[in-house]
Structures are given as structure tokens and as C-alpha cells.
Design a protein around this motif. Structure first.
Motif, mmCIF file in Angstrom:
data_model
loop_
_atom_site.group_PDB
_atom_site.id
_atom_site.type_symbol
_atom_site.label_atom_id
_atom_site.label_comp_id
_atom_site.label_asym_id
_atom_site.label_seq_id
_atom_site.Cartn_x
_atom_site.Cartn_y
_atom_site.Cartn_z
ATOM 1 N N MET A 1 0.831 -1.202 0.000
ATOM 2 C CA MET A 1 0.000 0.000 0.000
ATOM 3 C C MET A 1 0.863 1.248 0.000
ATOM 4 S SD MET A 1 -3.045 -1.089 2.606
ATOM 5 C CE MET A 1 -3.906 0.475 2.474
ATOM 6 N N LEU B 1 2.385 1.713 -3.337
ATOM 7 C CA LEU B 1 1.432 2.216 -4.323
ATOM 8 C C LEU B 1 1.199 3.714 -4.159
ATOM 9 C CD1 LEU B 1 -1.173 -0.676 -4.412
ATOM 10 C CD2 LEU B 1 0.238 0.121 -6.294
ATOM 11 N N ALA B 2 1.253 4.167 -2.910
ATOM 12 C CA ALA B 2 1.033 5.591 -2.683
ATOM 13 C C ALA B 2 2.107 6.417 -3.390
ATOM 14 C CB ALA B 2 1.020 5.894 -1.187
ATOM 15 N N GLU C 1 3.878 5.436 -5.826
ATOM 16 C CA GLU C 1 3.721 5.184 -7.253
ATOM 17 C C GLU C 1 2.647 6.100 -7.838
ATOM 18 O OE1 GLU C 1 2.433 1.338 -9.696
ATOM 19 O OE2 GLU C 1 3.935 0.930 -8.152
ATOM 20 N N ALA C 2 1.590 6.281 -7.067
ATOM 21 C CA ALA C 2 0.497 7.134 -7.530
ATOM 22 C C ALA C 2 0.997 8.547 -7.796
ATOM 23 C CB ALA C 2 -0.623 7.149 -6.496
ATOM 24 N N MET D 1 -3.107 12.462 1.117
ATOM 25 C CA MET D 1 -3.739 11.365 0.397
ATOM 26 C C MET D 1 -4.186 10.293 1.379
ATOM 27 S SD MET D 1 -2.297 9.100 -2.738
ATOM 28 C CE MET D 1 -0.634 9.438 -2.193
ATOM 29 N N ILE E 1 -4.400 2.354 -9.475
ATOM 30 C CA ILE E 1 -3.534 2.360 -8.294
ATOM 31 C C ILE E 1 -4.363 2.577 -7.040
ATOM 32 C CG2 ILE E 1 -1.607 3.518 -7.179
ATOM 33 C CD1 ILE E 1 -0.551 4.265 -9.920
ATOM 34 N N MET F 1 -5.185 0.165 -3.797
ATOM 35 C CA MET F 1 -4.877 0.529 -2.415
ATOM 36 C C MET F 1 -6.064 0.287 -1.495
ATOM 37 S SD MET F 1 -2.596 3.955 -2.933
ATOM 38 C CE MET F 1 -2.339 4.206 -1.183
#
Lengths: 321, 321
Positions: A71, A74-75, A77-78, B1, B67, B71
Motif C-alpha cells: 500500500m 502504491l502511494a 507510485e500514484a 492522500m 492504483i 490501495m
DNA sequence: CGCCTAGATAAGCGATCGGTTATCGGATAG
DNA sequence: CTATCCGATAACCGATCGCTTATCTAGGCG
């Protein structure tokens, strides 16, 4: 369950201690501890429990680690994906051990930056010990320092970067200057002037000092290698140094190499990053770059314009986010 | 985020409107809108822009959707993993369209629950339109309703569950009761007493009413099918109904089927869930279960003890989390 | 035995989150 | 042109986050 909390948990699990995780994140220990407490309460599982030797994962915690890690990954990556979609410059975060950060890293990073204008590179410092976890948790993209190959981080890829020579220098006035074939153990009771990597359990300088059984009292740690060298010019003491940086300096320092037996010590710096299938575009470009002659040339070039102020003051902390 | 923000964004992207996302999450519209605003600001990308026909993703937004979706998926997976590690009962969230939720779903769920004691099943209601997105975003594990196969949700798997007959019923006093071979278009100006699925754009009842061009004024929507049936017993009006539920009721309702041409209408309910490789253990167990004779038997059994109060009052909202 | 290390906890503080109701603005349809 | 639909915004509020410093507490070790 916030991303901050998950990241804290993952680092505790990976590094095996709250303290180390806090250091890696650049926050206080209770910050990490309370993040952990929130997670524990919300998930109804203690996740990690302290034992005599570090922190041990519960069954639930063991399952959580890979999920949470993904997770957090991915953050970042986002963010990268969106920045890239907007044509914004990509971001490459390089960490290095302090010795690298003060010798070859600036030139290497500058050379890479000159070549790929679309990438913004930043350079940070961390301990060898933390580097693997920092890379795996994507707190940084590239790590430069000792080899990390045997660390049980299967997702990391480590390759040799640069062969360098470790020497010992001192002021020309030093009583050992000019002496021939100095026995290493004769250095055990000298005064040592060292950079911040003396605090790094796994740095070559540290292990050398350990091997010589140099007493704590005889070691002076400076906030940078440059400062240690300057001190060596003025005070009576021995400083370890990277050979080509000191010897090829266009404005020679007031120090000379000592003829210690067994020196120069041949050593290798490695570059470590995520495995090829999960690294960012910028990381891949950097990886290709370090194989080129331009990179080797940049690292061999004498150090120019490096001032201690270029390096983060809190040397053993890596802060991004 | 935050995960909340990401979830709001994904639902807006998937459902194509802030309103629908807000409904799915069971919050007000500004809540979603402001979550979106935070994300936009932090990522420096508008992500979705309103156009004449719904919301359109920007290039950055298009990259973010998968993405972010992953998550939030991992977040629910994390909770499930830990709950399971502690031997706590697994959790299965079933959503159904309102017609299913009031006819075969309770018996089906109860039968499954009786068989797998280690799974806690809960039943919710949503519109056909939202079901695919709700399943894909893991707001629920299993969906029961019309076929969703052609929805461009490649990660969802949809299979036929139950063949049923839609009939029309009315009080024995109704002027059409007893009439033979009623032409469907003769029903266009009758009073219709329908359940909540008349509000569902894609429900069979709705499309039937649309096809007959029944004017709005002649349609009375009740908060449940049971309430519509009760109204049909007492008032002059026609109610659509699932054949075996009404006809096999051990305490017969005071309604009789109408001999409308083309009835009973043969229809199919489907069960939809994530593709086999990404569904939870409980979902997989449920999927196996619905193929067994026990499941079919449960669905064919007359409805017992169903009271309107068993169904969530806000019928078109699915709330969990 | 007492010291020391390292994690947990307490108390407190500012920022943000996540939500509400009410209002605004802009496009579409009639 | 006006009514309407839908998203954005304003104003506000309570809960939580994330962080700090200071203190407590449980083991390991001389």
C-alpha cells in the motif's frame, strides 16, 4: 488505518525496532510508537511484540507486512504516475552512506542530472543498516554504499559501482608522517579524526576502528569528512580518506598519506535499488547511467566545490515525504 | 492522500458522477466533492472534469484509478487477513437488488450461514447500476441481481443463479381479476404498486413500466415489495411479484395473479463477484455453495418470516465500513 | 542490587480530516 | 429566458492525526 501508520508499522517490522524506524522516518520514538498503538487498537492485534531480541511479529502482523508495504509503495507510485502524466520532471531520490555522499555521489548525481534533464535528483544520507529497508519501503529510489546483497531483502538488486582506495592521512607535522611501513596496530592509540560514518555499524571505517580496538576516547567524530580532514590539517590526528578524493584535489589539502602496511585498502561501493520489474523509470535510467563511462569518469574526477553545507545537517536521518 | 479520499475518487471515476459516489458511500455530496478537492490539490491534477455527459478522467486521473483502487482493496484485505489470523469469523457482505433482497436472498444467506458457521454474512441492498462498482471496490463481496456481464468490469465474474417468474397480481376485487388473456398495453393506465426497484433504471420492473409507457402519476413506489403487495390487497392496483414467493406463501396473500398475455415472464438472477484469483475465501465458499442443491432448495422455498423491517430503510444506499 | 536500554504511556497542541447544511455557478432542456 | 440538475464552494464543527516533551515501566546486565 492511515498510510502513515502503515509505514511506521512496516518499518518497525523490517528494522526490528521502534527506535530504528523512528530514525528512518526522521521522527521521534513516541510518534512511531503511537502510530503503532493506533493500528493495534483498530485492528485488534498487537502486530509486533517486544522480545529480548528485538520485536517479533504476531501471526497477524506477519500477514500485514506485505500488504501494508504494498500500500505504501502504491502511494508513492500514484504520485509519480501523476507527476509523469503531467510531463513534470520525474523524481529520483538517491541515498548514500556519508562517505559516498561526500566523495563520489555529488559528481555522479550531477552528471546524471546533466544528462537526463527531465529527472530531478536529490541526494540524502543514511546508515548502511537502514539503507535496505529505506529502499524497499520506497523512501528512496537508489542507494549507494557497501554491498547489501546478503540482507534478506529479495526484492532488492545490488551491483558493484566503484572501486576505491581507503588511505590514512595526517598533517605533515604528524609524528608518523614520513615513517615507512607503519604497523596497523601501532595506530590503535593514535587520535582518530573521522566523519559521520564512524557511527555506522557497518561502515568500513567503523569496522577498521573496531578491529584495531581504538578506544572511544581517541576517536573524534565530525559532522562531515571534510571537517575531519580540516581538523587533521590542524590537529595531531589520523583521518581515513578516499584516496583519489584527497590526492587529486586541485587545491591540495595540508595532509599527506601515511605509509601504513596493508594500505591502500581496496574497497567497493555498490548501487542498490528495487528489482528491475518494480523500479521506476527514473531508477532504471540511473541504473543504465552508472554503467556508462561518463559515470565512471565523473566519480574519478576530483571533488569540486563540495562544501559541508551541501550535506544534510542531520546526517543519519533521511527525510522525504 | 488518505484512503477515504482515494475511495471517493475511485467511485466517482467508476460511477461517472459525484452524486452516485456519494450515494454508494452513504454520505452527502459535498463530502465526496471535498475529498476530491483535497486529492486534486495535493496531487496537482484535476483528476476528473465535468463534461456534458458525466465526469471525464484526465490523463493523470486515468493512471490513478487502478492504483487507488488497488490501495483501497488492499486495505480491506489487510483487515480480513488479520481477522482471519486471529481465528475470528470471516465476513461476507452480500448486496442484492431490492427484489432479490426481499425474495430469495434471505433464505439463501441463512442457508449458507447455517452451513459455514465460521462466516458472518450480512445482506445489503443496492441498485443494479451501482452493483458492479461496489463489488469491484470491495464495498461488498457478492452481488445478486441482473446479469452484469457486459459492463466493462473485467475483474468481475457473473454467473446465472436462479430462474424465476415475474407475474402481476391484484386483489380479487380488482376489475381485471379473473379476466382472461389481458393485453399488456391495457395495463398502461392502471395503477401500479411497486417496490423500491422501480427506481432502479435497470431493473426488470422498471423496464417493463417504461415499455408500457405507464405515466408517473399511476405508479406508487413503496419502501418494500411486501408493502406494495399489502397495498395491492387493499387498494385497487396491480403489483409485479416473483411468482413462487407469492403463490407458495403458507399464509396466502389476498391477491391473485392476473392472466396477462406474455406472463409469467421468465427471468434470471445472477450472482457476481470478483474473479476467482482475487476473491476472498468466504466469497469462494459462497460461490461453491450457490451451485449446490441446498442453495437451490433454499431459494425455492416459500418466503418465511420476512418483514419489511428486515431491510435497510434507506433502500438505495449500501453502507458498510 | 541498581543501572541502563528501549518501548509504552501521558499530556498537550496545531493541522487536517471527514462530515454536515446552505449557497453559488454553469450547463442543459424546455 | 427560466427552471433545473449537478458539481463546487463556504462556513462550521467534532474527531482524529501526527507530532512533540516528559515520564513510566519492564528486562538484561554489570
Amino acid at each position: 488505518m492511515t498510510l502513515t501508520q502503515l509505514e511506521a508499522f512496516v518499518l518497525v517490522a523490517r528494522l526490528g525496532s521502534v527506535k530504528a524506524a523512528a530514525r528512518s522516518l526522521g521522527v521521534s520514538e513516541p510518534a512511531v510508537s503511537s502510530a503503532l498503538a493506533s493500528l493495534r487498537q483498530q485492528l485488534g492485534d498487537s502486530l509486533v511484540q517486544r522480545t529480548s531480541s528485538g520485536m517479533e511479529l504476531t501471526p497477524g502482523g506477519r500477514r500485514l507486512v506485505p500488504i501494508a508495504s504494498q500500500m505504501v509503495g502504491l502511494a508513492v507510485e500514484a504520485e509519480a504516475a501523476i507527476r509523469q502524466a503531467q510531463g513534470a520532471p520525474d523524481n529520483l531520490r538517491v541515498v548514500a552512506t556519508s562517505d559516498v555522499a561526500e566523495s563520489v555521489a555529488p559528481a555522479l548525481v550531477a552528471a546524471f542530472n546533466a544528462k537526463s534533464k527531465a529527472v530531478e535528483v536529490s541526494l540524502g544520507v543514511c546508515s548502511t543498516e537502514d539503507m535496505a529497508a529505506i529502499l524497499q519501503e520506497r523512501l528512496a529510489d537508489v542507494g549507494i554504499g557497501p554491498s547489501l546483497s546478503s540482507d534478506g531483502f529479495p526484492r532488492l538488486e545490488c551491483s558493484p559501482l566503484f572501486r576505491y582506495r581507503l588511505i590514512f592521512v595526517a598533517s605533515p607535522d604528524h609524528h608518523l608522517s614520513g615513517a615507512a611501513a607503519i604497523e596497523p596496530r601501532a595506530l590503535a592509540h593514535e587520535t582518530w579524526l573521522v566523519g559521520p560514518d564512524a557511527g555506522d555499524e557497518r561502515s568500513p571505517v567503523r569496522s577498521l576502528l573496531d578491529r584495531l580496538h581504538v578506544p572511544e576516547a581517541r576517536i573524534s567524530v565530525f559532522p562531515s569528512h571534510a571537517a575531519a580532514l580540516t581538523a587533521a590539517e590542524q590537529r595531531q590526528g589520523i583521518a581515513p580518506a578516499v584516496a583519489h578524493v584527497v590526492l587529486d584535489d586541485p587545491e591540495p589539502r595540508g595532509v599527506v598519506p601515511l605509509a601504513v602496511r596493508g594500505t591502500p585498502v581496496e574497497l567497493l561501493w555498490h548501487v542498490t535499488m528495487l528489482a528491475a520489474d518494480r523500479r521506476s523509470l527514473a531508477s532504471a535510467a540511473f541504473h543504465r547511467f552508472v554503467g556508462t563511462p561518463a559515470a565512471t569518469h565523473a566519480m574519478h574526477a576530483p571533488l569540486r566545490g563540495v562544501r559541508p553545507s551541501q550535506f544534510r545537517p542531520p546526517v543519519y536521518v533521511t527525510i522525504w515525504n
